[in-house]
Motif scaffolding. Structure first.
Motif, PDB file in Angstrom:
ATOM      1  N   MET A 106     130.205 -12.263  40.834  1.00  0.00           N
ATOM      2  CA  MET A 106     129.788 -11.914  39.481  1.00  0.00           C
ATOM      3  C   MET A 106     130.426 -12.802  38.418  1.00  0.00           C
ATOM      4  SD  MET A 106     127.681  -9.687  40.049  1.00  0.00           S
ATOM      5  CE  MET A 106     127.125  -8.065  40.378  1.00  0.00           C
ATOM      6  N   GLU A 107     131.418 -13.599  38.786  1.00  0.00           N
ATOM      7  CA  GLU A 107     132.012 -14.509  37.808  1.00  0.00           C
ATOM      8  C   GLU A 107     131.126 -15.732  37.572  1.00  0.00           C
ATOM      9  OE1 GLU A 107     133.385 -16.058  41.766  1.00  0.00           O
ATOM     10  OE2 GLU A 107     133.086 -14.082  40.901  1.00  0.00           O
ATOM     11  N   SER A 108     130.168 -15.957  38.451  1.00  0.00           N
ATOM     12  CA  SER A 108     129.217 -17.048  38.273  1.00  0.00           C
ATOM     13  C   SER A 108     128.271 -16.693  37.128  1.00  0.00           C
ATOM     14  CB  SER A 108     128.428 -17.251  39.570  1.00  0.00           C
ATOM     15  OG  SER A 108     127.302 -18.059  39.337  1.00  0.00           O
ATOM     16  N   ILE A 109     128.064 -17.628  36.251  1.00  0.00           N
ATOM     17  CA  ILE A 109     127.202 -17.375  35.092  1.00  0.00           C
ATOM     18  C   ILE A 109     125.796 -17.001  35.539  1.00  0.00           C
ATOM     19  CG2 ILE A 109     126.078 -18.479  33.109  1.00  0.00           C
ATOM     20  CD1 ILE A 109     128.683 -20.020  32.660  1.00  0.00           C
ATOM     21  N   GLN A 110     125.270 -17.714  36.542  1.00  0.00           N
ATOM     22  CA  GLN A 110     123.915 -17.436  37.000  1.00  0.00           C
ATOM     23  C   GLN A 110     123.798 -16.032  37.586  1.00  0.00           C
ATOM     24  OE1 GLN A 110     125.720 -20.115  37.909  1.00  0.00           O
ATOM     25  NE2 GLN A 110     124.591 -21.926  37.259  1.00  0.00           N
ATOM     26  N   VAL A 111     124.770 -15.627  38.393  1.00  0.00           N
ATOM     27  CA  VAL A 111     124.732 -14.300  39.012  1.00  0.00           C
ATOM     28  C   VAL A 111     124.929 -13.219  37.952  1.00  0.00           C
ATOM     29  CG1 VAL A 111     125.834 -12.778  40.699  1.00  0.00           C
ATOM     30  CG2 VAL A 111     125.507 -15.194  41.232  1.00  0.00           C
ATOM     31  N   ARG A 169     137.676 -14.155  34.031  1.00  0.00           N
ATOM     32  CA  ARG A 169     139.026 -13.944  33.486  1.00  0.00           C
ATOM     33  C   ARG A 169     139.817 -12.976  34.363  1.00  0.00           C
ATOM     34  NH1 ARG A 169     141.183 -17.277  30.084  1.00  0.00           N
ATOM     35  NH2 ARG A 169     142.441 -15.564  29.322  1.00  0.00           N
ATOM     36  N   LEU A 170     139.159 -11.934  34.869  1.00  0.00           N
ATOM     37  CA  LEU A 170     139.849 -10.975  35.741  1.00  0.00           C
ATOM     38  C   LEU A 170     140.253 -11.621  37.061  1.00  0.00           C
ATOM     39  CD1 LEU A 170     137.708  -7.763  35.146  1.00  0.00           C
ATOM     40  CD2 LEU A 170     140.076  -8.172  34.409  1.00  0.00           C
ATOM     41  N   ILE A 171     139.461 -12.546  37.566  1.00  0.00           N
ATOM     42  CA  ILE A 171     139.828 -13.273  38.784  1.00  0.00           C
ATOM     43  C   ILE A 171     141.016 -14.179  38.491  1.00  0.00           C
ATOM     44  CG2 ILE A 171     139.066 -15.090  40.362  1.00  0.00           C
ATOM     45  CD1 ILE A 171     136.297 -13.743  40.301  1.00  0.00           C
ATOM     46  N   ARG A 172     140.973 -14.855  37.361  1.00  0.00           N
ATOM     47  CA  ARG A 172     142.061 -15.750  36.993  1.00  0.00           C
ATOM     48  C   ARG A 172     143.385 -15.010  36.821  1.00  0.00           C
ATOM     49  NH1 ARG A 172     139.819 -18.486  32.446  1.00  0.00           N
ATOM     50  NH2 ARG A 172     138.103 -19.027  33.804  1.00  0.00           N
ATOM     51  N   THR A 173     143.332 -13.768  36.320  1.00  0.00           N
ATOM     52  CA  THR A 173     144.569 -13.008  36.132  1.00  0.00           C
ATOM     53  C   THR A 173     144.997 -12.250  37.379  1.00  0.00           C
ATOM     54  OG1 THR A 173     143.337 -11.121  35.254  1.00  0.00           O
ATOM     55  CG2 THR A 173     144.199 -12.718  33.668  1.00  0.00           C
ATOM     56  N   GLY A 174     144.137 -12.225  38.414  1.00  0.00           N
ATOM     57  CA  GLY A 174     144.518 -11.589  39.663  1.00  0.00           C
ATOM     58  C   GLY A 174     144.051 -10.150  39.835  1.00  0.00           C
ATOM     59  N   VAL A 175     143.310  -9.607  38.890  1.00  0.00           N
ATOM     60  CA  VAL A 175     142.793  -8.247  39.034  1.00  0.00           C
ATOM     61  C   VAL A 175     141.761  -8.204  40.145  1.00  0.00           C
ATOM     62  CG1 VAL A 175     141.507  -6.402  37.886  1.00  0.00           C
ATOM     63  CG2 VAL A 175     143.271  -7.646  36.651  1.00  0.00           C
ATOM     64  N   ILE A 176     140.887  -9.221  40.198  1.00  0.00           N
ATOM     65  CA  ILE A 176     139.935  -9.376  41.298  1.00  0.00           C
ATOM     66  C   ILE A 176     140.469 -10.514  42.146  1.00  0.00           C
ATOM     67  CG2 ILE A 176     137.554  -9.863  41.933  1.00  0.00           C
ATOM     68  CD1 ILE A 176     136.735  -9.020  39.106  1.00  0.00           C
ATOM     69  N   SER A 177     140.775 -10.237  43.399  1.00  0.00           N
ATOM     70  CA  SER A 177     141.392 -11.266  44.232  1.00  0.00           C
ATOM     71  C   SER A 177     140.366 -11.844  45.195  1.00  0.00           C
ATOM     72  CB  SER A 177     142.579 -10.684  45.009  1.00  0.00           C
ATOM     73  OG  SER A 177     142.172  -9.605  45.801  1.00  0.00           O
ATOM     74  N   ARG A 178     140.234 -13.170  45.164  1.00  0.00           N
ATOM     75  CA  ARG A 178     139.343 -13.903  46.056  1.00  0.00           C
ATOM     76  C   ARG A 178     140.091 -15.117  46.593  1.00  0.00           C
ATOM     77  NH1 ARG A 178     134.062 -12.687  45.828  1.00  0.00           N
ATOM     78  NH2 ARG A 178     133.263 -11.576  44.055  1.00  0.00           N
ATOM     79  N   ASP A 179     139.761 -15.493  47.831  1.00  0.00           N
ATOM     80  CA  ASP A 179     140.293 -16.753  48.332  1.00  0.00           C
ATOM     81  C   ASP A 179     139.247 -17.843  48.079  1.00  0.00           C
ATOM     82  OD1 ASP A 179     138.368 -16.396  50.234  1.00  0.00           O
ATOM     83  OD2 ASP A 179     139.748 -16.056  51.896  1.00  0.00           O
ATOM     84  N   ALA A 180     139.470 -19.035  48.616  1.00  0.00           N
ATOM     85  CA  ALA A 180     138.587 -20.158  48.325  1.00  0.00           C
ATOM     86  C   ALA A 180     137.181 -19.951  48.865  1.00  0.00           C
ATOM     87  CB  ALA A 180     139.183 -21.451  48.888  1.00  0.00           C
ATOM     88  N   THR A 181     137.000 -19.144  49.909  1.00  0.00           N
ATOM     89  CA  THR A 181     135.674 -18.938  50.491  1.00  0.00           C
ATOM     90  C   THR A 181     134.883 -17.876  49.756  1.00  0.00           C
ATOM     91  OG1 THR A 181     136.451 -17.247  52.026  1.00  0.00           O
ATOM     92  CG2 THR A 181     136.518 -19.526  52.777  1.00  0.00           C
ATOM     93  N   GLY A 182     135.499 -17.171  48.855  1.00  0.00           N
ATOM     94  CA  GLY A 182     134.804 -16.131  48.125  1.00  0.00           C
ATOM     95  C   GLY A 182     135.027 -14.750  48.696  1.00  0.00           C
TER      96      GLY A 182
END
Length: 188
Positions: A106-111, A169-182
Protein backbone atom coordinates in the motif's frame (compact mmCIF):
# COMPACT_ATOMS: atom_id res chain seq x y z
CA UNK A 1 -2.35 -24.00 12.42
CA UNK A 2 -3.79 -25.52 15.58
CA UNK A 3 -7.38 -24.94 16.60
CA UNK A 4 -6.20 -22.74 19.49
CA UNK A 5 -4.58 -20.21 17.12
CA UNK A 6 -6.73 -17.33 15.97
CA UNK A 7 -6.62 -15.71 12.56
CA UNK A 8 -6.47 -12.18 13.95
CA UNK A 9 -4.61 -11.47 17.17
CA UNK A 10 -6.19 -9.33 19.85
CA UNK A 11 -3.91 -6.44 18.92
CA UNK A 12 -4.97 -6.71 15.28
CA UNK A 13 -8.66 -6.78 16.20
CA UNK A 14 -8.17 -3.73 18.40
CA UNK A 15 -6.34 -1.87 15.62
CA UNK A 16 -8.98 -2.76 13.03
CA UNK A 17 -11.76 -1.70 15.40
CA UNK A 18 -10.00 1.61 16.03
CA UNK A 19 -9.61 2.17 12.29
CA UNK A 20 -13.30 1.39 11.78
CA UNK A 21 -14.16 3.84 14.54
CA UNK A 22 -11.89 6.41 12.89
CA UNK A 23 -13.84 6.05 9.62
CA UNK A 24 -17.03 6.73 11.59
CA UNK A 25 -15.51 9.75 13.36
CA UNK A 26 -14.15 11.18 10.11
CA UNK A 27 -17.51 10.71 8.40
CA UNK A 28 -19.27 12.61 11.19
CA UNK A 29 -16.60 15.24 11.89
CA UNK A 30 -15.98 16.25 8.29
CA UNK A 31 -19.59 16.72 7.23
CA UNK A 32 -19.28 19.21 4.42
CA UNK A 33 -22.34 19.80 2.24
CA UNK A 34 -20.31 20.38 -0.91
CA UNK A 35 -22.84 18.73 -3.19
CA UNK A 36 -20.08 16.82 -4.99
CA UNK A 37 -20.66 13.05 -5.01
CA UNK A 38 -17.87 11.01 -3.45
CA UNK A 39 -16.02 13.91 -1.82
CA UNK A 40 -15.83 11.99 1.47
CA UNK A 41 -13.60 9.44 -0.27
CA UNK A 42 -10.60 11.71 0.23
CA UNK A 43 -10.51 11.03 3.95
CA UNK A 44 -12.59 7.84 4.37
CA UNK A 45 -10.14 5.63 2.48
CA UNK A 46 -7.17 6.63 4.63
CA UNK A 47 -7.94 4.60 7.80
CA UNK A 48 -9.00 1.56 5.77
CA UNK A 49 -5.93 1.56 3.54
CA UNK A 50 -3.60 2.12 6.50
CA UNK A 51 -5.32 -0.63 8.49
CA UNK A 52 -4.94 -3.07 5.59
CA UNK A 53 -1.30 -2.01 5.14
CA UNK A 54 -0.50 -2.62 8.81
CA UNK A 55 -2.44 -5.88 9.36
CA UNK A 56 -1.58 -7.44 5.96
CA UNK A 57 -4.15 -10.25 6.22
CA UNK A 58 -7.16 -10.98 4.01
CA UNK A 59 -10.33 -9.78 5.69
CA UNK A 60 -8.82 -6.84 7.53
CA UNK A 61 -10.36 -4.20 5.26
CA UNK A 62 -13.70 -5.99 5.35
CA UNK A 63 -13.61 -6.01 9.15
CA UNK A 64 -12.78 -2.30 9.26
CA UNK A 65 -15.60 -1.57 6.84
CA UNK A 66 -18.04 -3.70 8.82
CA UNK A 67 -17.22 -1.95 12.10
CA UNK A 68 -17.60 1.51 10.61
CA UNK A 69 -20.72 0.47 8.69
CA UNK A 70 -22.36 -0.82 11.86
CA UNK A 71 -21.51 2.41 13.68
CA UNK A 72 -22.85 4.56 10.83
CA UNK A 73 -26.02 2.45 10.62
CA UNK A 74 -26.57 2.51 14.35
CA UNK A 75 -26.31 6.27 14.59
CA UNK A 76 -28.04 6.86 11.25
CA UNK A 77 -26.11 9.97 10.30
CA UNK A 78 -26.42 9.63 6.55
CA UNK A 79 -29.36 9.23 4.23
CA UNK A 80 -28.69 5.51 3.76
CA UNK A 81 -29.23 4.65 7.47
CA UNK A 82 -29.37 0.85 7.77
CA UNK A 83 -27.89 0.35 4.30
CA UNK A 84 -24.63 1.98 5.39
CA UNK A 85 -23.54 -1.44 6.63
CA UNK A 86 -23.59 -2.79 3.07
CA UNK A 87 -22.10 0.31 1.54
CA UNK A 88 -19.14 0.67 3.89
CA UNK A 89 -18.49 -3.09 4.12
CA UNK A 90 -18.21 -3.22 0.33
CA UNK A 91 -15.94 -0.18 0.58
CA UNK A 92 -13.62 -2.04 2.97
CA UNK A 93 -13.83 -5.35 1.09
CA UNK A 94 -12.75 -3.78 -2.19
CA UNK A 95 -9.75 -2.12 -0.55
CA UNK A 96 -9.03 -5.48 1.07
CA UNK A 97 -9.10 -7.20 -2.35
CA UNK A 98 -6.71 -4.65 -3.87
CA UNK A 99 -4.34 -5.07 -0.93
CA UNK A 100 -4.38 -8.86 -1.29
CA UNK A 101 -3.88 -8.69 -5.06
CA UNK A 102 -0.81 -6.48 -4.72
CA UNK A 103 0.74 -8.23 -1.68
CA UNK A 104 -0.21 -5.36 0.66
CA UNK A 105 2.22 -2.92 -0.97
CA UNK A 106 0.00 0.00 0.00
CA UNK A 107 3.00 2.34 0.17
CA UNK A 108 3.20 2.19 -3.62
CA UNK A 109 1.50 5.20 -5.15
CA UNK A 110 -0.15 3.09 -7.85
CA UNK A 111 -1.54 0.55 -5.37
CA UNK A 112 -2.70 3.25 -2.96
CA UNK A 113 -4.48 5.16 -5.72
CA UNK A 114 -6.03 1.97 -7.09
CA UNK A 115 -7.23 0.96 -3.61
CA UNK A 116 -8.75 4.41 -3.05
CA UNK A 117 -10.53 4.31 -6.39
CA UNK A 118 -11.79 0.76 -5.83
CA UNK A 119 -13.11 1.59 -2.38
CA UNK A 120 -14.87 4.76 -3.41
CA UNK A 121 -16.38 3.16 -6.52
CA UNK A 122 -17.59 0.14 -4.53
CA UNK A 123 -19.34 2.50 -2.14
CA UNK A 124 -20.97 4.25 -5.10
CA UNK A 125 -22.08 0.99 -6.76
CA UNK A 126 -23.73 -0.28 -3.57
CA UNK A 127 -25.42 3.11 -3.12
CA UNK A 128 -26.89 2.93 -6.60
CA UNK A 129 -27.87 -0.74 -6.17
CA UNK A 130 -29.79 0.17 -3.03
CA UNK A 131 -31.47 3.03 -4.87
CA UNK A 132 -32.56 0.61 -7.60
CA UNK A 133 -33.79 -1.87 -4.98
CA UNK A 134 -35.99 0.71 -3.29
CA UNK A 135 -37.63 1.72 -6.56
CA UNK A 136 -35.71 4.67 -8.00
CA UNK A 137 -36.08 4.54 -11.81
CA UNK A 138 -33.15 2.99 -13.67
CA UNK A 139 -32.69 6.02 -15.94
CA UNK A 140 -32.23 8.30 -12.94
CA UNK A 141 -29.73 5.91 -11.35
CA UNK A 142 -27.82 5.42 -14.62
CA UNK A 143 -27.48 9.17 -15.23
CA UNK A 144 -26.43 9.70 -11.61
CA UNK A 145 -23.87 6.91 -11.82
CA UNK A 146 -22.37 8.30 -14.99
CA UNK A 147 -21.95 11.77 -13.60
CA UNK A 148 -20.78 10.85 -10.12
CA UNK A 149 -18.37 8.08 -11.14
CA UNK A 150 -15.85 10.67 -12.29
CA UNK A 151 -15.85 12.49 -8.96
CA UNK A 152 -15.73 9.18 -7.05
CA UNK A 153 -12.64 8.16 -9.03
CA UNK A 154 -10.99 11.55 -8.50
CA UNK A 155 -11.62 11.75 -4.75
CA UNK A 156 -10.78 8.08 -4.20
CA UNK A 157 -7.49 8.55 -6.05
CA UNK A 158 -6.61 11.60 -3.94
CA UNK A 159 -7.35 9.71 -0.73
CA UNK A 160 -5.32 6.74 -1.97
CA UNK A 161 -2.41 9.03 -2.78
CA UNK A 162 -2.45 10.44 0.74
CA UNK A 163 -2.71 6.91 2.15
CA UNK A 164 0.26 5.68 0.11
CA UNK A 165 2.35 8.56 1.42
CA UNK A 166 1.33 7.81 5.02
CA UNK A 167 1.96 4.06 4.58
CA UNK A 168 5.44 4.80 3.20
CA UNK A 169 6.14 7.00 6.22
CA UNK A 170 4.93 4.25 8.59
CA UNK A 171 7.26 1.75 6.89
CA UNK A 172 10.15 4.19 7.15
CA UNK A 173 9.53 4.66 10.88
CA UNK A 174 9.18 0.92 11.49
CA UNK A 175 5.46 0.71 12.35
CA UNK A 176 4.95 -1.49 9.27
CA UNK A 177 7.90 -3.85 8.97
CA UNK A 178 8.93 -5.25 5.59
CA UNK A 179 12.12 -6.81 4.34
CA UNK A 180 13.56 -6.24 0.86
CA UNK A 181 11.25 -8.83 -0.76
CA UNK A 182 8.12 -7.17 0.54
CA UNK A 183 7.28 -9.90 3.03
CA UNK A 184 6.55 -9.06 6.63
CA UNK A 185 9.61 -9.75 8.80
CA UNK A 186 7.46 -11.25 11.54
CA UNK A 187 6.44 -14.20 9.32
CA UNK A 188 9.71 -16.13 9.69
Amino acid sequence: MSSAEKYFTLNEIALMSLMGGLVFVMKTAFRMPLGIPGHTGIFLVIPVILGVAIIQKPGSGTYIGLVSGVLLSFFGLSGMHVFDVFQITAFGASIDAVGYAFRYRMESIQVGVLAGIAGNLAKMVVNFAVNLAIGVPFVVVAVGAGISSVSHVLFGALGGLISAYLAARLIRTGVISRDATGADRNDS
